[in-house]
Motif scaffolding. Structure first.
Motif: not given
Length: 89
Positions: A10, A13-14, A17, A21-26
């Motif tokens: 988590e 991932a933060a 972001k 400025g990217q949304t990670p592939d979880m």
């Protein structure tokens, strides 16, 4: 109940972001985190000194070549240094 690893995922991932400025592939982030093994829990081994050539060489050999299967060449180190120059280490 969240595990320590889940908490770190988590946090990573933060960071992705916030810093990139990217949304990670979880799913990918989880697999990479698991692949790093116990190193993620040790403060010293979880960080890389961007100014230490021997540490950068270790990243190149052990992660980019061994784990990711990339071919050695000057572009690998250029890529590492580009990331460090852009985002810091």
């Amino acid at each position: 109940m969240s595990s320590r690893r889940d908490h770190l995922i988590e946090q990573y991932a933060a960071d992705i972001k916030g810093k990139f400025g990217q949304t990670p592939d979880m799913d990918l982030l989880t697999k990479v985190t698991i692949g790093l093994g116990p190193a993620i829990y040790n403060m010293d081994s979880s960080k890389v000194s961007g100014t230490d050539d021997s540490e950068l060489e270790t990243v190149k050999k052990n992660f980019l070549q061994k784990k990711l299967g990339l071919t050695d060449g000057p572009l690998l180190m250029e890529g590492i240094k580009s990331v460090i120059n852009t985002y810091g280490a």
